[in-house]
Design an enzyme around this catalytic site. Structure first.
Site, PDB file in Angstrom:
ATOM      1  N   LYS A 187       0.826  -1.220   0.000  1.00 59.72           N
ATOM      2  CA  LYS A 187       0.000   0.000   0.000  1.00 59.72           C
ATOM      3  C   LYS A 187       0.863   1.275   0.000  1.00 59.72           C
ATOM      4  CE  LYS A 187      -4.073  -1.968   0.026  1.00 59.72           C
ATOM      5  NZ  LYS A 187      -3.787  -3.323  -0.459  1.00 59.72           N
TER       6      LYS A 187
HETATM    7  C1  LIG Z   1      -9.963  -2.849  -1.574  1.00 62.09           C
HETATM    8  C2  LIG Z   1      -9.351  -3.568  -0.407  1.00 62.09           C
HETATM    9  N1  LIG Z   1     -10.063  -3.712   0.718  1.00 62.09           N
HETATM   10  C3  LIG Z   1      -9.561  -4.336   1.796  1.00 62.09           C
HETATM   11  C4  LIG Z   1      -8.290  -4.866   1.779  1.00 62.09           C
HETATM   12  C5  LIG Z   1      -7.777  -5.589   2.982  1.00 62.09           C
HETATM   13  O1  LIG Z   1      -6.658  -4.956   3.533  1.00 62.09           O
HETATM   14  P1  LIG Z   1      -5.733  -5.718   4.612  1.00 62.09           P
HETATM   15  O2  LIG Z   1      -4.841  -6.629   3.864  1.00 62.09           O
HETATM   16  O3  LIG Z   1      -4.991  -4.588   5.285  1.00 62.09           O
HETATM   17  O4  LIG Z   1      -6.648  -6.404   5.540  1.00 62.09           O
HETATM   18  C6  LIG Z   1      -7.503  -4.744   0.644  1.00 62.09           C
HETATM   19  C7  LIG Z   1      -6.158  -5.314   0.613  1.00 62.09           C
HETATM   20  O5  LIG Z   1      -5.461  -5.418  -0.330  1.00 62.09           O
HETATM   21  C8  LIG Z   1      -8.041  -4.087  -0.490  1.00 62.09           C
HETATM   22  O6  LIG Z   1      -7.335  -3.945  -1.611  1.00 62.09           O
END
Ligand SMILES: Cc1ncc(COP(=O)(O)O)c(C=O)c1O
Length: 390
Positions: A187
């Site tokens: 990210k």
């Molecule tokens: C659109 C979206 N929502 C939620 C997430 C979940 O994030 P995390 O991996 O921090 O739980 C991601 C992760 O890539 C994502 O791209």
């Protein structure tokens, strides 16, 4: 063109001495779980976004789930989200025992289409989870208006949206809704694993805070620091979603270099935009349509009427011939077996998302790239397009 020696990976974390120093300092401090660094990161992130409250967590997924919990989502409820997202946006709805309902996206931007949301509202609809896909904000004025009209909550999936602004210029996350950010390794701001939820709503903040750490009335910081006291109450059957101080140390250092990293993303995106502007058969996902783009992803679209090559073959050539790593964001969630089997979703249900999916390729865009890397990707894409031009 001359093929590079080393494979260009799709993503590589960007860090320096500040991140290393921060983590070492945390280790030496003895606060290995949630401690002073987490509190400082929450405060600094809230200031950055301009929001009243921020809670650091171990993932965005945890933030989405906690958000749904405090908003009262449970069995029998329906929650509307986009098919063009990572599965966490809808899996968390399933975790609450509710039904995810998908509303198709705008064919150009890939952002959830407010008109499609309205079509999917039923008496069981409880809320909307829009996703600020690829670093561009959804049409929140329209979405918030729909929510208000129908008495629904809005929980913003801001996983891609550190640095993104809404149409009114406010930072994404500065909202009366809840927004959930991701600091996953790829990210714009990364802590390995990590996330943050933000809100301007005092009552929601209190509930989120308690539920994020076992439902305890006090966290370790209030119990084990010199100023703390050992006594606490368990007021909810809460969860274990807190961030660690080591992750927060990374987050603080990343926040300090965020503008510098965003400048690189903007610079490289502009190079790509220019390089592909006149290439027959290649178009790009629009930057916008409102607010500032955080350029989390850069996607090219393969136009089949201009190119005699499939998207999959284009990816294969980039990978195998030109040594360039790519991604596809995303396979529409309703096409995955779990959703087909449990919710009866089928090919053809979400034509805009499915069409976009068949065309898109995410090419490398991150601050660890050099200008030479970016020029190399431009040349490779142009060369393949020329080879298969109709
Ligand atoms: C659109 C979206 N929502 C939620 C997430 C979940 O994030 P995390 O991996 O921090 O739980 C991601 C992760 O890539 C994502 O791209």
């Amino acid at each position: 063109m001359k093929i590079r020696e080393e494979f260009l990976s799709y993503n590589k974390p960007c860090f320096g001495q500040e991140e290393l120093d921060g983590v070492v300092e945390s280790l030496k401090s003895g606060w290995w779980s949630k401690g002073p660094k987490v509190l400082e990161f929450e405060k600094r992130f809230a200031e950055y976004v301009g929001v009243k409250h921020a809670i650091a967590l171990n993932s965005c997924t945890a933030g989405l789930f906690l958000g749904l919990q405090v908003l009262g989502v449970g069995p029998g409820d329906e929650v509307i989200t986009t098919p063009m997202t990572f599965c966490a946006s809808s899996n968390t709805i399933v975790h609450c025992g509710a039904t995810p309902v998908f509303a198709d996206v705008d064919p150009e931007t890939g952002l959830i289409d407010p008109k499609e949301i309205e079509k999917k509202i039923t008496p069981r609809t409880k809320g909307i989870v829009p996703v600020h896909y690829a670093g561009r904000a959804c049409d929140m004025d329209a979405i918030n208006a729909i929510a208000k009209k129908h008495g629904l909550f809005v929980l913003e999936d801001a996983a891609h949206a550190v640095y993104t602004t809404y149409e009114n210029g406010n930072m994404v996350g500065n909202c009366d809704n809840i927004a959930a950010f991701s600091f996953y390794a790829t990210k714009n701001l990364a802590t390995g694993e990590g996330g943050m939820i933000t809100t301007n709503d005092d009552a929601l903040y209190e509930k989120l805070q308690v539920l994020s750490l076992h439902g305890m009335s006090k966290g370790a910081w209030n119990r084990f620091s010199a100023a703390g006291s050992w006594k606490y109450d368990v007021v909810e059957a809460g969860f274990k979603y807190n961030m660690t101080d080591m992750a927060a140390a990374l987050g603080l250092a990343q926040l300090d270099r965020l503008q510098e990293m965003q400048n690189k993303r903007e610079e490289f995106a502009a190079v790509y935009n220019q390089a592909f502007a006149d290439v027959k058969g290649i178009s790009v996902l629009p930057d916008g349509p409102w607010g500032r783009n955080a350029w989390h992803l850069y996607m090219i679209k393969i136009e089949r009427n201009g190119l005699a090559i499939s998207r999959d073959k284009f990816i294969r050539l980039l990978n195998e011939e030109y040594k360039i790593g790519t991604g596809v964001h995303y396979i529409p969630v309703p096409l995955h077996p779990f959703y087909r089997i449990n919710y009866g979703t089928r090919q053809g249900d979400y034509p805009n998302a499915e069409r976009l999916y068949s065309q898109i390729i995410s090419i490398p865009l991150n601050p660890s790239l050099t200008r030479e890397d970016v020029d190399y990707v431009c040349e490779a894409v142009r060369e393949i397009a020329q080879r298969f031009s109709k």
